[in-house]
Write a protein that holds these residues in place. Structure first.
Motif, short mmCIF file in Angstrom:
data_model
loop_
_atom_site.label_atom_id
_atom_site.label_comp_id
_atom_site.label_asym_id
_atom_site.label_seq_id
_atom_site.Cartn_x
_atom_site.Cartn_y
_atom_site.Cartn_z
N TRP A 18 0.85 -1.20 0.00
CA TRP A 18 0.00 0.00 0.00
C TRP A 18 0.89 1.25 0.00
O TRP A 18 0.69 2.19 -0.78
CB TRP A 18 -0.93 -0.05 1.23
N PHE A 19 1.88 1.25 0.86
CA PHE A 19 2.82 2.38 0.97
C PHE A 19 3.57 2.59 -0.35
O PHE A 19 3.62 3.71 -0.88
CB PHE A 19 3.80 2.06 2.11
N PHE B 34 1.99 4.30 -3.63
CA PHE B 34 1.94 5.75 -3.86
C PHE B 34 3.01 6.15 -4.86
O PHE B 34 2.81 7.04 -5.68
CB PHE B 34 2.07 6.51 -2.55
N PHE C 248 -2.37 10.16 -6.14
CA PHE C 248 -2.11 9.73 -4.76
C PHE C 248 -3.44 9.56 -4.02
O PHE C 248 -3.71 8.53 -3.38
CB PHE C 248 -1.22 10.78 -4.07
N THR D 108 -5.69 6.72 -5.35
CA THR D 108 -5.08 5.43 -5.01
C THR D 108 -5.45 5.04 -3.59
O THR D 108 -5.89 3.92 -3.31
CB THR D 108 -3.55 5.52 -5.16
N HIS D 109 -5.29 6.01 -2.69
CA HIS D 109 -5.59 5.74 -1.29
C HIS D 109 -7.08 5.46 -1.08
O HIS D 109 -7.47 4.52 -0.38
CB HIS D 109 -5.14 6.94 -0.45
N SER E 262 -8.18 2.01 -2.46
CA SER E 262 -7.69 0.92 -1.63
C SER E 262 -8.54 0.79 -0.37
O SER E 262 -8.94 -0.31 0.04
CB SER E 262 -6.23 1.17 -1.28
N ALA E 263 -8.82 1.94 0.25
CA ALA E 263 -9.65 1.94 1.45
C ALA E 263 -11.03 1.37 1.15
O ALA E 263 -11.55 0.54 1.91
CB ALA E 263 -9.76 3.37 1.99
N LEU F 286 -5.97 -1.37 -4.85
CA LEU F 286 -4.78 -0.75 -5.43
C LEU F 286 -4.58 -1.21 -6.87
O LEU F 286 -4.27 -0.41 -7.76
CB LEU F 286 -3.55 -1.13 -4.59
N SER G 188 -5.69 5.71 -12.23
CA SER G 188 -5.33 6.67 -11.17
C SER G 188 -5.02 8.08 -11.68
O SER G 188 -5.18 9.04 -10.93
CB SER G 188 -4.16 6.13 -10.35
#
Lengths: 406, 112
Positions: A209-210, A213, A231, A234-235, A238-239, A269, A276
């Motif tokens: 996940w990290f 980005f 960014f 993407t976050h 995923s959430a 992701l 994205s």
């Protein structure tokens, strides 16, 4: 040349690099304890081997001077002419080498993703040959088609911001071919293949996940608003996928699981990757929410259809990547990225067809090539370890070591 | 001298240990074990796939005591390991031929 862009891309390259060891942990935790090192090793050695391949001929094949829209020439073999100055064709505000090394990390993680499909049963020598051949004959052409100047897929207007087709569909469908060719693990259907260390898997998912980005935001190839947008979506995706997987599993099986949430996050992701740089936040949430459900269904499919994709590369990367590539054709908007295109929901149904063609072509090419490569490797050295060795475990048989003592 | 082996629920270990210490038991050996009895197993779910896990995690205690201490020790274990639920475990008692303390060479009950 722009210093902020250069710094951002170098850091993004480092973030994407970390995804491969993250993937090693993600996969390593899901296998049985006798195969933990063999599984970690497959991802880790790809980082080394594909890097060599990439700087010698891979980058040139993918991004070098175009031949017929199909492949780049070997003019840049050993990075000849790939220097500190920006390339006129790619990312014109950063050193050419910065672009090259950023792309290197993508070339590395893609074959590493496939390893989940044949975990716990493949010879190390066969695996190395397969990986080298696959990186050269599948990844490099695909990468050229989509991102290389003159590549036919990019030329017809297919949108793939950070690798939905190049990375995820290609690895996912190759995983299916590999699982079918290599066959099921010994004990399939009678033995429970229970993950031996889920904390390791969750750690790996967090690192993925990290690192993602860098994968997606970095694909803006500049330190700008587009990177920030990528960014954020993407976050968000995923959430959304982590939550939707959890909810679906809760209803279907009665309990939410940590492995489910970690897998859902990765599915989100994967799905947002091609989109994205082209979609807003609300479409990203929709993409993520659907990805959780679609990929949950995808992993159930392997039991129903009877192929042994050990760690669900097909269900997560194949289906998630396909959904993401098609969803890009639905939700893309030139209001988000004027260099992109509008999708179906923004008045351009033709984009969905273009996306569909790119998905179908990627699938057909990757599937057939993977089968051919595996057949060749099988004739050369044999792909599978003998049954007795499979029962002993990869760690001891292939590497003469064990992951855990007493 | 007798050896008592008890297979118990893991969370009862501290209670059983304290109970045996109260009787003057000087030492015991503990292992994490798996097995099944009438409790059978449980199900686990990974990515939507359900597995029946037949072996349940238990703690096995091994303790050697003088023969006259056996009834009290058994009583303590029964009391402390008891929940009334299925899966409370079992106690096995074996005769012990000899005990030797390695450091001093003492033998018999002295060495326990």
């Amino acid at each position: 040349m722009n210093a902020a862009d250069t710094g951002f891309i170098l850091i993004s390259a480092a973030l994407v690099m970390l995804m491969t060891p993250g993937l090693a942990l993600f996969y390593g935790g899901m296998v049985r304890r006798k195969n933990v090192l063999g599984t970690l090793m497959q991802s880790f050695i790809v980082l080394a081997v594909v890097t060599l391949e990439w700087v010698l001929w891979g980058y040139s094949m993918a991004f070098g001077p175009d031949h017929g829209g199909v492949i780049g020439g070997l003019d840049w073999f050993g990075l000849t002419g790939v220097g500190m100055e920006p390339s006129p064709d790619y990312a014109s505000t950063i050193p050419h080498q910065a672009f090259m090394i950023f792309q290197c990390m993508f070339a590395v993680i893609t074959p590493a993703l496939i390893t989940g499909a044949f975990a716990e049963r493949v010879k190390f020598s066969a695996f190395l040959l397969f990986t080298l051949a696959w990186a050269t004959l599948v990844y490099n052409p695909l990468c050229h088609w989509v991102w290389g100047v003159g590549g036919w897929m990019g030329g017809m207007g297919a949108l793939d911001f950070a690798g939905g087709t190049v990375v995820h569909i290609s690895s996912g469908i190759s995983a299916l071919a590999a699982a079918l060719f290599i066959g099921r693990r010994v004990g399939w259907g009678s033995t429970a293949f229970i993950p031996h260390n889920l904390p390791m898997t969750v750690t790996g998912a967090a690192i993925l996940w990290f690192g993602w980005f860098g994968f997606n935001a970095g694909s803006a190839l500049a330190c700008n608003g587009l990177a920030a947008g990528a960014f954020v979506v993407t976050h968000a995706a995923s959430a959304a996928a982590a939550v939707s997987w959890m909810v679906v599993e809760w209803f279907h099986r009665g309990k939410p699981t940590t492995l489910g949430v970690a897998t859902g996050a990765v599915a989100g992701l994967v799905a947002i990757t091609p989109a994205s740089g082209f979609v807003g936040t609300v479409p990203a949430l929709v993409i993520g929410l659907c990805a959780g459900g679609i990929c949950y269904g995808g992993v159930l499919l392997k039991t129903a259809l009877g192929y042994d994709d050990s760690l669900d590369v097909v269900g997560v990367h194949g289906l998630g990547g396909t959904w993401g590539a098609l969803a890009t054709g639905l939700f893309a908007s030139t209001a988000v990225n004027p260099d992109g295109a509008d999708g179906l929901f923004f008045g351009n149904p033709g984009q969905l067809w273009i996306q569909f063609v790119s998905v179908a072509a990627t699938m057909a090419f990757a599937f057939v090539m993977t089968l051919l490569i595996l057949k060749a490797v099988d004739l050369l050295v044999g792909v599978r370890v003998p049954r007795e060795d499979e029962e002993k475990g990869m760690d001891l048989v292939l590497h003469n070591e064990t992951g855990y003592t007493l | 001298m007798k050896k008592i082996e008890a297979v118990i629920k893991p969370f009862k270990l501290d209670d059983v240990k304290d109970g045996l210490s109260g009787l003057g038991v000087q030492g015991l050996t503990v292992s994490e074990v798996k097995g099944f009895g009438r409790q059978r197993g449980h199900r686990e779910i990974y990515r939507g796939a359900e597995y029946q896990v037949d072996f349940v995690s238990k703690i096995k205690i091994e303790v050697v005591v003088a023969s006259d201490l056996v009834p009290d020790a058994v009583e303590v274990i029964k009391e402390k390991a008891w929940t009334g639920q299925i899966g409370d475990g079992k106690i096995f008692i074996f005769p012990v031929e000899e005990v030797i303390r390695i450091r001093t060479g003492e033998i018999g009950e002295e060495a326990i």
